[in-house]
Scaffold this active site. Structure first.
Site, mmCIF file in Angstrom:
data_model
loop_
_atom_site.group_PDB
_atom_site.id
_atom_site.type_symbol
_atom_site.label_atom_id
_atom_site.label_comp_id
_atom_site.label_asym_id
_atom_site.label_seq_id
_atom_site.Cartn_x
_atom_site.Cartn_y
_atom_site.Cartn_z
ATOM 1 N N GLY A 12 0.835 -1.211 0.000
ATOM 2 C CA GLY A 12 0.000 0.000 0.000
ATOM 3 C C GLY A 12 0.859 1.245 0.000
ATOM 4 N N ALA A 13 1.996 1.162 -0.706
ATOM 5 C CA ALA A 13 3.024 2.208 -0.565
ATOM 6 C C ALA A 13 3.019 3.235 -1.696
ATOM 7 C CB ALA A 13 4.404 1.564 -0.447
ATOM 8 N N ARG A 15 1.079 5.664 -1.869
ATOM 9 C CA ARG A 15 0.806 6.988 -1.275
ATOM 10 C C ARG A 15 0.694 6.859 0.247
ATOM 11 N NH1 ARG A 15 -5.020 7.050 -0.674
ATOM 12 N NH2 ARG A 15 -6.018 5.520 -2.018
ATOM 13 N N ASP A 62 -2.406 -7.171 -5.583
ATOM 14 C CA ASP A 62 -3.511 -7.079 -4.623
ATOM 15 C C ASP A 62 -3.151 -7.984 -3.450
ATOM 16 O OD1 ASP A 62 -5.818 -7.373 -3.135
ATOM 17 O OD2 ASP A 62 -7.113 -7.838 -4.847
ATOM 18 N N SER A 141 -3.965 0.221 14.432
ATOM 19 C CA SER A 141 -4.577 1.555 14.541
ATOM 20 C C SER A 141 -5.098 1.738 15.956
ATOM 21 C CB SER A 141 -5.751 1.652 13.558
ATOM 22 O OG SER A 141 -6.539 2.794 13.832
ATOM 23 N N TYR A 153 -13.245 -2.342 10.620
ATOM 24 C CA TYR A 153 -11.847 -1.868 10.679
ATOM 25 C C TYR A 153 -11.251 -2.114 12.070
ATOM 26 C CZ TYR A 153 -8.100 1.657 9.984
ATOM 27 O OH TYR A 153 -6.901 2.330 9.869
ATOM 28 N N ALA A 156 -10.482 -5.747 12.473
ATOM 29 C CA ALA A 156 -9.301 -6.122 11.681
ATOM 30 C C ALA A 156 -8.024 -5.616 12.355
ATOM 31 C CB ALA A 156 -9.420 -5.560 10.267
ATOM 32 N N LYS A 157 -8.048 -4.388 12.843
ATOM 33 C CA LYS A 157 -6.836 -3.811 13.443
ATOM 34 C C LYS A 157 -6.513 -4.463 14.788
ATOM 35 C CE LYS A 157 -5.593 -0.861 10.262
ATOM 36 N NZ LYS A 157 -4.501 -1.256 9.365
#
Ligand code: NAP
Length: 252
Positions: A12-13, A15, A62, A141, A153, A156-157
């Protein structure tokens, strides 16, 4: 650390936080693979972060797709050398209150964050175990502690924290550490999209967020990159299974 063990993958790099971490690792002397969904965007970021020197390649993949992950890791190993640093950063938001959350939104978030980190770690660990050296950093997160509108989310985190601790236990004897960084509010496209979703100007949104943060500002990708740089350093070999909250104040 020998020359051969300085190959890093950041997912996911293209941005945001991932690009910031990839840039920092190039500065630290790693050869970096910028992995993101869009190959052209990944390559553009790779070029940008090596403008001042260093080596980076962009690879389209992906992370939630098993074949795509294996092909990407094989390509990195062939083009840069065996990867021994992995930053699982790719992420998406599909926020909604529970009663409005679709199964698709639940599955998408689980697939990118949890399945993606699992697939990447499983593909890369072979190179780490062979090298008897490795550093894995998973992006959790503060939402892992619970956050309205983020049942998917947050789960998942929080799951990534358990995953991290288990990797630390299983892989420690091979010289591999696994840690998680749990950022608070970081100014990126992701938080800009959240501001847009709730109908707020991003500058106002950041100002409002900063009033709730002890250091009185929001975070930047460089804040996360600095912590990642420490965790992947050779000297951090006795730090494993930890979750570091990088949030401008304490969290628990
Ligand atoms: P971002 O700006 O939205 O960047 C996320 C990147 O991940 C995008 O380039 C995206 O690609 C890529 N991606 C999404 N799905 C992917 C997939 N299946 N395979 C490969 N790449 C994929 O987000 P960010 O703010 O930098 O966040 C980075 C990480 O930090 C995420 O894991 C996020 O959950 C975590 N985090 C962020 C914050 C924050 O405040 N920003 C706080 C805590 C944790 P596309 O552009 O093509 O979709």
């Amino acid at each position: 650390m020998s020359e051969e063990t300085r190959v890093a993958i950041v997912t996911g790099a293209a941005r945001g936080i991932g690009a910031g971490v990839a840039e920092r690792l190039v500065q630290d002397g790693f050869k970096v693979a910028v992995i993101d969904l869009d190959e052209a965007a990944s390559q553009a970021t790779a070029e940008q972060i090596t403008a001042g020197g260093g080596t980076a390649i962009g690879v389209g993949a992906d992370v939630s797709d098993e074949a795509s992950v294996q092909a990407a890791v094989d390509r990195v190993a062939a083009e840069l050398g065996a990867p021994t640093v992995l930053i699982n950063n790719a992420g998406v938001l599909r926020d909604n209150l529970l009663f409005k959350m679709s199964v698709e939104d639940w599955d998408t978030v689980m697939n990118v964050h949890l399945r993606g980190s699992f697939l990447m770690a499983r593909a890369v660990q072979k190179h780490m175990v062979d090298a008897k050296y490795g550093r894995i950093v998973n992006l959790s997160s503060t939402s892992a502690l619970g956050n309205r509108g983020q049942a998917n989310y947050s789960a998942a985190k929080a799951g990534l924290q358990g995953f991290t601790k288990t990797l630390a236990i299983e892989l420690g004897k091979y010289g591999v550490t696994a840690n998680a960084i749990a950022p608070g509010f970081i100014a990126t496209d992701m938080t800009a999209a959240t501001a847009a979703r709730v109908g707020m100007d991003f500058e106002e949104f950041k100002k409002a967020a900063a009033t709730q943060i002890p250091v009185a500002r929001v975070g930047t990708p460089a804040d996360i990159a600095h912590t990642a740089s420490f965790l992947v350093s050779e000297g951090a070999g006795f730090v494993s299974g930890q979750v570091i909250y990088v949030a401008g104040g304490p969290k628990d």
